[in-house]
Enzyme design. Sequence first.
Site, PDB file in Angstrom:
ATOM      1  N   GLY A  77     -74.073 -14.817 109.152  1.00 15.91           N
ATOM      2  CA  GLY A  77     -74.690 -13.507 108.958  1.00 15.91           C
ATOM      3  C   GLY A  77     -75.863 -13.317 109.889  1.00 15.91           C
ATOM      4  N   CYS A 122     -77.333 -16.455 111.777  1.00 18.39           N
ATOM      5  CA  CYS A 122     -77.161 -17.685 111.017  1.00 18.39           C
ATOM      6  C   CYS A 122     -75.718 -18.202 111.154  1.00 18.39           C
ATOM      7  CB  CYS A 122     -77.492 -17.378 109.560  1.00 18.39           C
ATOM      8  SG  CYS A 122     -77.753 -18.820 108.580  1.00 18.39           S
ATOM      9  N   GLY A 174     -79.763 -11.533 110.294  1.00 17.51           N
ATOM     10  CA  GLY A 174     -80.924 -10.942 109.636  1.00 17.51           C
ATOM     11  C   GLY A 174     -81.711 -10.120 110.638  1.00 17.51           C
ATOM     12  N   GLY A 175     -82.927  -9.748 110.265  1.00 19.97           N
ATOM     13  CA  GLY A 175     -83.749  -8.944 111.155  1.00 19.97           C
ATOM     14  C   GLY A 175     -83.997  -9.658 112.485  1.00 19.97           C
ATOM     15  N   ASP A 220     -90.382 -11.047  97.931  1.00 14.97           N
ATOM     16  CA  ASP A 220     -89.204 -10.371  98.469  1.00 14.97           C
ATOM     17  C   ASP A 220     -87.954 -10.770  97.698  1.00 14.97           C
ATOM     18  OD1 ASP A 220     -87.736  -8.772 100.178  1.00 14.97           O
ATOM     19  OD2 ASP A 220     -87.510 -10.295 101.727  1.00 14.97           O
ATOM     20  N   ALA A 257     -82.926 -13.324 112.884  1.00 13.30           N
ATOM     21  CA  ALA A 257     -82.091 -14.511 113.086  1.00 13.30           C
ATOM     22  C   ALA A 257     -80.601 -14.218 113.014  1.00 13.30           C
ATOM     23  CB  ALA A 257     -82.429 -15.541 112.022  1.00 13.30           C
TER      24      ALA A 257
HETATM   25  N1  LIG Z   1     -78.942 -21.304 103.785  1.00 15.20           N
HETATM   26  C1  LIG Z   1     -78.018 -20.393 104.099  1.00 15.20           C
HETATM   27  N2  LIG Z   1     -76.728 -20.635 103.859  1.00 15.20           N
HETATM   28  C2  LIG Z   1     -75.788 -19.699 104.160  1.00 15.20           C
HETATM   29  N3  LIG Z   1     -76.057 -18.501 104.688  1.00 15.20           N
HETATM   30  C3  LIG Z   1     -77.343 -18.206 104.952  1.00 15.20           C
HETATM   31  C4  LIG Z   1     -78.387 -19.132 104.686  1.00 15.20           C
HETATM   32  N4  LIG Z   1     -79.554 -18.562 105.032  1.00 15.20           N
HETATM   33  C5  LIG Z   1     -79.254 -17.345 105.521  1.00 15.20           C
HETATM   34  N5  LIG Z   1     -77.932 -17.117 105.480  1.00 15.20           N
HETATM   35  C6  LIG Z   1     -77.224 -15.897 105.890  1.00 15.20           C
HETATM   36  O1  LIG Z   1     -77.575 -15.595 107.212  1.00 15.20           O
HETATM   37  C7  LIG Z   1     -77.916 -14.258 107.380  1.00 15.20           C
HETATM   38  C8  LIG Z   1     -79.236 -14.131 108.096  1.00 15.20           C
HETATM   39  O2  LIG Z   1     -80.259 -14.789 107.363  1.00 15.20           O
HETATM   40  P1  LIG Z   1     -81.750 -14.294 107.406  1.00 15.20           P
HETATM   41  O3  LIG Z   1     -82.539 -15.073 106.415  1.00 15.20           O
HETATM   42  O4  LIG Z   1     -82.221 -14.228 108.810  1.00 15.20           O
HETATM   43  O5  LIG Z   1     -81.445 -12.853 106.922  1.00 15.20           O
HETATM   44  P2  LIG Z   1     -82.345 -11.800 106.259  1.00 15.20           P
HETATM   45  O6  LIG Z   1     -83.072 -12.403 105.152  1.00 15.20           O
HETATM   46  O7  LIG Z   1     -81.439 -10.644 105.964  1.00 15.20           O
HETATM   47  O8  LIG Z   1     -83.311 -11.412 107.413  1.00 15.20           O
HETATM   48  P3  LIG Z   1     -84.805 -11.026 107.284  1.00 15.20           P
HETATM   49  O9  LIG Z   1     -85.504 -12.315 107.048  1.00 15.20           O
HETATM   50  O10 LIG Z   1     -85.081 -10.402 108.581  1.00 15.20           O
HETATM   51  O11 LIG Z   1     -84.874 -10.097 106.108  1.00 15.20           O
HETATM   52  C9  LIG Z   1     -77.888 -13.621 106.030  1.00 15.20           C
HETATM   53  O12 LIG Z   1     -76.737 -12.805 105.970  1.00 15.20           O
HETATM   54  C10 LIG Z   1     -77.744 -14.734 105.068  1.00 15.20           C
HETATM   55  O13 LIG Z   1     -76.819 -14.391 104.076  1.00 15.20           O
END
Ligand SMILES: Nc1ncnc2c1ncn2[C@@H]1O[C@H](COP(=O)(O)OP(=O)(O)OP(=O)(O)O)[C@@H](O)[C@H]1O
Length: 587
Positions: free
Chosen positions: A38, A45, A40-41, A154, A43
């Site tokens: 997925g 992943c 994020g803003g 959050d 990253a």
């Molecule tokens: N530990 C993990 N295991 C599986 N998928 C993950 C994990 N951490 C993040 N993801 C997936 O990766 C994607 C990006 O993660 P990230 O934390 O950057 O997203 P976000 O929280 O939407 O971004 P932001 O921090 O900008 O709000 C998300 O869709 C999330 O579901």
Amino acid sequence: MDENNNQDGEQIIIFEEKITKVNGEVAIKRYQRGKFLGKGGFAKCYEATNLENKKVLAAKIIAKSSLTRNRARQKLVSEIKIHKSLQNSNVVQFEHVFEDHENVYILLELCCNQTLNELIKRRKRLTEIEVQCYVAQMINALKYLHNNNVIHRDLKLGNLFLNKNMELKLGDFGKRELFAELPNYIAPEVLDGKVGHSFEVDVWSLGVIIYAMLIGKPPFETPDVKSTYKKIKLNQYSFPDQVQISDNAKQLIQKILVLEPNKRPTLDEIMAHSFMNSGGTIPKVLPLSTLACPPSIQYNKQFQQPSRASETAQSNPKMATVRPNISSERQDQFGATSGLNTGYNGGYNSSQRPSSQKPQDFKQSVSTKSLNQFYTSGTLQNQQSIKQKYEIFVRRWVDYSSKYGLGYLLSNGATGVFFNDSTKIILDPKTQEFEYLERKGTDKQDAIEKFSINSYPKELQKKVTLLQHFKSYLDADSKTITSSDTNDYDPFQSVYVKKWMKTRHAIMFRLSNKIVQVNFTDKTEIILSSENKLVTYVNKLGERSHYPLATALDSQNQEMAKRLKYTKEILTHMLNGNTNVDIRNPE
Ligand SMILES: Nc1ncnc2c1ncn2[C@@H]1O[C@H](COP(=O)(O)OP(=O)(O)OP(=O)(O)O)[C@@H](O)[C@H]1O
């Protein structure tokens, strides 16, 4: 990051951590980038395998070019600093961080079952026993954070991850732009810009999450940010009449969602509330099957008070009879198949006909006129044999093709699975024997092998376990299976789904007895028997009528004729192998 190809020509992407030792030597740790999880803003992943110990992790890869602003860098540093210091069974485990000249790599515990956000989208809403299980885990994580003076700020469904064992893991400690997205979960005092807001903001979000899990959408949701702000500030929300939740659940939500932060209950008070504390036990984790469908009645029984367990009202998803003493046993129905966990995207759907709509007797339901026409078409065979073949149709189904395949229950009591790899399995409800169908090499027909559920080749273990889970879900409403159904089972003519496809308006099954069945989203149904040249139409009220195929398209029944036309169209697509079509509305 390096890109290479493996023997099969697939691209392999490796990223490396270079560690310079005090003596100047450089050690290299390599990770192989896997499936995209997925974005994020900041990253992207991915799954990542540590090539040294083969451990599979989640790698959040942040391009340094996206961190040009000081504020973004600071936020990332604070996310890493906070997350690195945390260790709790309900918090995503921070594993490691490093960088190269291009990216920052944050390695985290892999949560391959996505977040509660995807779960709610798939399931629409959860049952109370599931909500209790998730709330207990969230409270465990929040108590740990609050005891360590960390406020998450959050909390939302999208930050609540599920790992391969279905344990809930709170993640994302990088609150960056407060108002970057819809503020559905934000506490009113935060919106007011009040300084010094504290742990109670997480409690507010927990209330919003409980509401969203039970109702299917957050309480203050509106199409635009401004109206959502307004609703939050006025604490304006209601419980929709069409979703039944227990009084205990309502009371807990009402207790939490109060504007005055210090009037909100503490985490301990929430845990002691009667919603979490009214008999029975709370499962420690939920079975994997709940990713696609609610827990079965049998499963729920284990956690109910003995007096309640015998009540017939169990089919009611209102289940407020659990105590917060979490059962120590893992209740994962999928137990043996946990190795099947991979990412999950996509939908779930199920169709169920009320038992009152059991197929009526052929003789009674075919009108004399249509029967006459049918007789004269010269295709009538022995009436009894028609009845048998004709009656075998798909009674219930579950589309779990985003992960495993389509599970279905036939009207003769047999349960089958059409797996994503096109192999098929069909279980005889009487003998507990199953047929496994697999197309070998260039063969045009599936090869059929027969095994008993108690003895079959080891390589079929995952598929048999899945069959059993599909079966227990599909059988859950015991009213839909009667012994007369299973009496219809003909061991010499096992019927199974040969092909299926879904459009926006319908799902179509092609059965091995040459029946084509289309279930429309408006609950109408067409069952087409090419062998018997007969069309059965089930209208919106569940009433069945039968028409000879030759004249059905010109029938007075416009509703049926339209759907029959639609059926013919999708059938053509299906026979041409175009299973990915979206045809106009049959209306
Ligand atoms: N530990 C993990 N295991 C599986 N998928 C993950 C994990 N951490 C993040 N993801 C997936 O990766 C994607 C990006 O993660 P990230 O934390 O950057 O997203 P976000 O929280 O939407 O971004 P932001 O921090 O900008 O709000 C998300 O869709 C999330 O579901």
